[in-house]
Enzyme design. Structure first.
Site, PDB file in Angstrom:
ATOM      1  N   TYR A 146      99.351  71.625  57.310  1.00 42.78           N
ATOM      2  CA  TYR A 146      98.165  72.506  57.389  1.00 42.78           C
ATOM      3  C   TYR A 146      97.449  72.529  56.036  1.00 42.78           C
ATOM      4  CZ  TYR A 146      95.556  76.882  58.308  1.00 42.78           C
ATOM      5  OH  TYR A 146      94.586  77.847  58.480  1.00 42.78           O
ATOM      6  N   GLU A 148      97.642  70.592  53.297  1.00 41.56           N
ATOM      7  CA  GLU A 148      97.080  69.315  52.828  1.00 41.56           C
ATOM      8  C   GLU A 148      96.017  68.803  53.794  1.00 41.56           C
ATOM      9  OE1 GLU A 148      97.478  68.552  49.909  1.00 41.56           O
ATOM     10  OE2 GLU A 148      99.543  68.683  49.205  1.00 41.56           O
ATOM     11  N   LYS A 150      93.930  70.708  55.401  1.00 39.48           N
ATOM     12  CA  LYS A 150      92.723  71.477  55.061  1.00 39.48           C
ATOM     13  C   LYS A 150      92.141  71.024  53.717  1.00 39.48           C
ATOM     14  CE  LYS A 150      92.264  74.552  58.463  1.00 39.48           C
ATOM     15  NZ  LYS A 150      91.031  74.749  59.233  1.00 39.48           N
ATOM     16  N   VAL A 188     101.778  87.697  61.353  1.00 37.03           N
ATOM     17  CA  VAL A 188     102.433  88.958  61.039  1.00 37.03           C
ATOM     18  C   VAL A 188     101.781  90.149  61.746  1.00 37.03           C
ATOM     19  CG1 VAL A 188     101.183  89.407  58.855  1.00 37.03           C
ATOM     20  CG2 VAL A 188     103.515  90.250  59.169  1.00 37.03           C
ATOM     21  N   ASN A 191     102.502  89.946  65.550  1.00 36.00           N
ATOM     22  CA  ASN A 191     103.941  90.180  65.777  1.00 36.00           C
ATOM     23  C   ASN A 191     104.296  91.661  65.640  1.00 36.00           C
ATOM     24  OD1 ASN A 191     105.006  87.729  66.437  1.00 36.00           O
ATOM     25  ND2 ASN A 191     106.308  87.551  64.631  1.00 36.00           N
ATOM     26  N   PHE A 192     103.879  92.249  64.514  1.00 35.89           N
ATOM     27  CA  PHE A 192     104.259  93.649  64.238  1.00 35.89           C
ATOM     28  C   PHE A 192     103.689  94.582  65.309  1.00 35.89           C
ATOM     29  CE2 PHE A 192     105.066  93.417  59.304  1.00 35.89           C
ATOM     30  CZ  PHE A 192     106.091  92.518  59.534  1.00 35.89           C
ATOM     31  N   LYS A 209     108.690  91.897  50.439  1.00 33.99           N
ATOM     32  CA  LYS A 209     107.949  92.184  49.192  1.00 33.99           C
ATOM     33  C   LYS A 209     106.761  91.252  49.016  1.00 33.99           C
ATOM     34  CE  LYS A 209     111.832  94.034  46.594  1.00 33.99           C
ATOM     35  NZ  LYS A 209     112.959  93.632  45.741  1.00 33.99           N
ATOM     36  N   ASP A 274     106.901  80.005  51.835  1.00 32.54           N
ATOM     37  CA  ASP A 274     106.064  81.168  52.183  1.00 32.54           C
ATOM     38  C   ASP A 274     105.467  81.728  50.879  1.00 32.54           C
ATOM     39  OD1 ASP A 274     106.372  83.257  54.871  1.00 32.54           O
ATOM     40  OD2 ASP A 274     105.443  84.013  53.055  1.00 32.54           O
TER      41      ASP A 274
HETATM   42  P1  NAD Z   1      93.181  80.147  66.631  1.00 36.23           P
HETATM   43  O1  NAD Z   1      94.435  79.366  66.826  1.00 36.23           O
HETATM   44  O2  NAD Z   1      92.966  81.361  67.446  1.00 36.23           O
HETATM   45  O3  NAD Z   1      91.912  79.217  66.850  1.00 36.23           O
HETATM   46  C1  NAD Z   1      91.935  77.821  66.701  1.00 36.23           C
HETATM   47  C2  NAD Z   1      91.260  77.217  67.919  1.00 36.23           C
HETATM   48  O4  NAD Z   1      91.209  75.782  67.756  1.00 36.23           O
HETATM   49  C3  NAD Z   1      92.048  77.492  69.198  1.00 36.23           C
HETATM   50  O5  NAD Z   1      91.175  77.896  70.219  1.00 36.23           O
HETATM   51  C4  NAD Z   1      92.681  76.132  69.524  1.00 36.23           C
HETATM   52  O6  NAD Z   1      92.928  75.947  70.900  1.00 36.23           O
HETATM   53  C5  NAD Z   1      91.635  75.169  68.967  1.00 36.23           C
HETATM   54  N1  NAD Z   1      92.164  73.850  68.645  1.00 36.23           N
HETATM   55  C6  NAD Z   1      93.306  73.544  67.970  1.00 36.23           C
HETATM   56  N2  NAD Z   1      93.430  72.201  67.878  1.00 36.23           N
HETATM   57  C7  NAD Z   1      92.349  71.660  68.494  1.00 36.23           C
HETATM   58  C8  NAD Z   1      91.920  70.340  68.740  1.00 36.23           C
HETATM   59  N3  NAD Z   1      92.634  69.268  68.319  1.00 36.23           N
HETATM   60  N4  NAD Z   1      90.766  70.143  69.429  1.00 36.23           N
HETATM   61  C9  NAD Z   1      90.038  71.200  69.880  1.00 36.23           C
HETATM   62  N5  NAD Z   1      90.394  72.480  69.685  1.00 36.23           N
HETATM   63  C10 NAD Z   1      91.539  72.703  68.982  1.00 36.23           C
HETATM   64  O7  NAD Z   1      93.103  80.492  65.081  1.00 36.23           O
HETATM   65  P2  NAD Z   1      92.001  81.253  64.239  1.00 36.23           P
HETATM   66  O8  NAD Z   1      92.676  82.271  63.444  1.00 36.23           O
HETATM   67  O9  NAD Z   1      90.848  81.619  65.087  1.00 36.23           O
HETATM   68  O10 NAD Z   1      91.546  80.101  63.225  1.00 36.23           O
HETATM   69  C11 NAD Z   1      90.294  79.444  63.345  1.00 36.23           C
HETATM   70  C12 NAD Z   1      90.052  78.596  62.105  1.00 36.23           C
HETATM   71  O11 NAD Z   1      90.014  79.444  60.965  1.00 36.23           O
HETATM   72  C13 NAD Z   1      91.126  77.553  61.858  1.00 36.23           C
HETATM   73  O12 NAD Z   1      90.509  76.363  61.399  1.00 36.23           O
HETATM   74  C14 NAD Z   1      91.962  78.172  60.759  1.00 36.23           C
HETATM   75  O13 NAD Z   1      92.561  77.198  59.947  1.00 36.23           O
HETATM   76  C15 NAD Z   1      90.929  78.967  59.989  1.00 36.23           C
HETATM   77  N6  NAD Z   1      91.545  80.101  59.267  1.00 36.23           N
HETATM   78  C16 NAD Z   1      91.930  81.239  59.929  1.00 36.23           C
HETATM   79  C17 NAD Z   1      92.527  82.259  59.203  1.00 36.23           C
HETATM   80  C18 NAD Z   1      92.952  83.555  59.845  1.00 36.23           C
HETATM   81  O14 NAD Z   1      93.534  84.399  59.160  1.00 36.23           O
HETATM   82  N7  NAD Z   1      92.691  83.810  61.101  1.00 36.23           N
HETATM   83  C19 NAD Z   1      92.750  82.117  57.830  1.00 36.23           C
HETATM   84  C20 NAD Z   1      92.373  80.937  57.214  1.00 36.23           C
HETATM   85  C21 NAD Z   1      91.745  79.934  57.931  1.00 36.23           C
HETATM   86  N1  UDP Z   2     105.942  87.620  58.408  1.00 33.31           N
HETATM   87  C1  UDP Z   2     106.926  88.574  58.631  1.00 33.31           C
HETATM   88  N2  UDP Z   2     107.321  88.827  59.910  1.00 33.31           N
HETATM   89  C2  UDP Z   2     106.778  88.209  60.978  1.00 33.31           C
HETATM   90  C3  UDP Z   2     105.758  87.237  60.769  1.00 33.31           C
HETATM   91  C4  UDP Z   2     105.371  86.974  59.458  1.00 33.31           C
HETATM   92  O1  UDP Z   2     107.441  89.189  57.685  1.00 33.31           O
HETATM   93  O2  UDP Z   2     107.196  88.502  62.117  1.00 33.31           O
HETATM   94  C5  UDP Z   2     105.498  87.371  57.030  1.00 33.31           C
HETATM   95  C6  UDP Z   2     105.466  85.900  56.630  1.00 33.31           C
HETATM   96  O3  UDP Z   2     106.712  85.493  56.126  1.00 33.31           O
HETATM   97  C7  UDP Z   2     104.393  85.895  55.574  1.00 33.31           C
HETATM   98  C8  UDP Z   2     103.449  87.018  55.993  1.00 33.31           C
HETATM   99  O4  UDP Z   2     104.166  87.808  56.927  1.00 33.31           O
HETATM  100  O5  UDP Z   2     104.942  86.221  54.316  1.00 33.31           O
HETATM  101  C9  UDP Z   2     102.174  86.522  56.651  1.00 33.31           C
HETATM  102  O6  UDP Z   2     102.542  85.625  57.674  1.00 33.31           O
HETATM  103  P1  UDP Z   2     101.512  84.985  58.689  1.00 33.31           P
HETATM  104  O7  UDP Z   2     102.290  84.041  59.565  1.00 33.31           O
HETATM  105  O8  UDP Z   2     100.723  86.037  59.362  1.00 33.31           O
HETATM  106  O9  UDP Z   2     100.460  84.163  57.804  1.00 33.31           O
HETATM  107  P2  UDP Z   2     100.525  83.328  56.442  1.00 33.31           P
HETATM  108  O10 UDP Z   2      99.725  84.134  55.510  1.00 33.31           O
HETATM  109  O11 UDP Z   2     101.937  83.151  55.977  1.00 33.31           O
HETATM  110  O12 UDP Z   2      99.901  82.037  56.808  1.00 33.31           O
END
Ligand code: NAD
Ligand code: UDP
Length: 324
Positions: A146, A148, A150, A188, A191-192, A209, A274
């Protein structure tokens, strides 16, 4: 306002579906492309009857021929359990997906915005993280597919910009939460909340922590839309996130309180690589995106997210992978 034809890849996902909502409401002609790996049609079902919304099931690792003015490239699994399920596919989605949307943008002279991530900073040794920090990523670890992927996508965006004058935007998104997160994505917040509402044990990894900074989805979407519509002189990368930082133990305690749950905290092994801390420096975003900053406090955003999860029928959700 000039109506634009806009492609949202990953448009049925958590963030993508909120972007589609905003663009459809603004009257644009929106094409949502998704392979539904980590999402379900329910996220965009309310848009299906609209004359300015179209849904295509397609995998972005394969080329697609469309005529568009703008592209939001959000397609990629984002939850660690999901992107680690098939890591080679994750890397292909980031890299091939970027090449395909950039090729389309080049042909159509479209503007294209990449959904990058705070994960490009890895386990950061600079805190909070400014965009100038180059990060601390383990290139051979389990998160590398993920991180690398990105990072390579950012490289492709800037090379298409330098070599082919493609009009790009890159946003680095920090942990975002809200309604339409997949209830079985293993992140997280989801899940929570799921655990607290079901009276199950709350699974804290490590000692709880480690910290994250959580942004409510409405604040993030506002920042992303401003970035797309801002001047061509500001292409990023720019951090978007909420700078208020919490430990995972603090988050668990707040979720238990807001859900009025009797769940207990249980401690599980810390996953490899992590990040121990994460907080965006949003100085650049504030200065260049009309004073943008998050407005929704964690408790307020969690309350809205909890209300969404309470109303869900979990039987209607298919866990995307066994890893949640
Ligand atoms: P998400 O998993 O809900 O959304 C991703 C979407 O992409 C899903 O609908 C999935 O089915 C689709 N998808 C995955 N692989 C695909 C492919 N090969 N072809 C077509 N569709 C595909 O996750 P999200 O949180 O909505 O994330 C959306 C974007 O934002 C991602 O690129 C993610 O890396 C980025 N992002 C999200 C967060 C966050 O906290 N939510 C943080 C950093 C970056
Ligand atoms: N985490 C946790 N319990 C869970 C799921 C995640 O303690 O059931 C922790 C995880 O180890 C990380 C943080 O919550 O430190 C955020 O995790 P998440 O998967 O939401 O996103 P990340 O920021 O790690 O991509």
């Amino acid at each position: 306002m000039k109506i634009r034809r806009i492609l949202v890849t990953g448009g049925a996902g958590f963030l993508g579906s909120h972007i589609c909502d905003r663009l459809v409401a603004q009257g644009h002609d929106v094409i949502c492309v998704d392979n539904f790996f980590t999402s379900q049609k329910v996220n965009v079902a309310h848009l299906l009857g609209k004359p300015n919304f179209e849904l295509i099931r397609h995998d972005v690792t394969h080329p697609l021929w469309l005529e568009v003015d703008e592209i939001y490239n959000a397609a990629c699994p984002a939850a660690p359990g999901h992107y680690q399920y098939n890591p080679i596919k994750t890397m292909k989605t980031s890299v091939m997906g970027a090449i395909n949307v950039l090729g389309m943008a080049k042909r159509c002279k479209a503007k294209v915005l990449q959904f990058s991530t705070s994960e490009v900073y890895g386990d950061p040794s600079v805190h909070p993280q400014p965009e100038s920090y180059r990060g601390n990523v383990n290139p051979i670890g389990i998160r590398a597919c993920y991180d690398e992927g990105k990072r390579a996508a950012e490289t492709l965006f800037f090379d298409y910009h330098r070599s082919n004058h493609v009009n790009i935007r890159v946003v680095r998104i920090f942990n975002t939460y809200g309604p339409r997160m997949h209830p079985f994505d293993g992140r997280v917040v989801s899940n929570f909340i799921r655990q607290a509402l079901n009276g199950e044990d709350i699974t804290i990894f490590g000692e709880g922590k480690q910290s994250r900074s959580f942004c409510f989805v409405d604040d993030l979407v506002e920042g992303i839309i401003r970035m797309m519509n801002g001047p061509d002189s500001f292409i990023g990368p720019v951090n978007l996130g909420n700078p208020v930082e919490f430990t995972m133990k603090q988050l668990a305690e707040i979720v238990i309180e807001l859900c009025q749950s009797k769940s207990r905290l249980v401690y599980k092994p810390m996953p490899a690589d992590d990040p121990s801390q994460r907080q965006p420096d949003i100085t650049l975003a504030k200065a260049n995106l009309g004073g943008w900053e998050p407005k929704v406090q964690l408790r307020e955003g969690l309350a809205k997210t909890i209300a969404y999860f309470r109303a869900l029928n979990l039987d209607q959700f298919r866990p995307p992978t066994p890893n949640f």
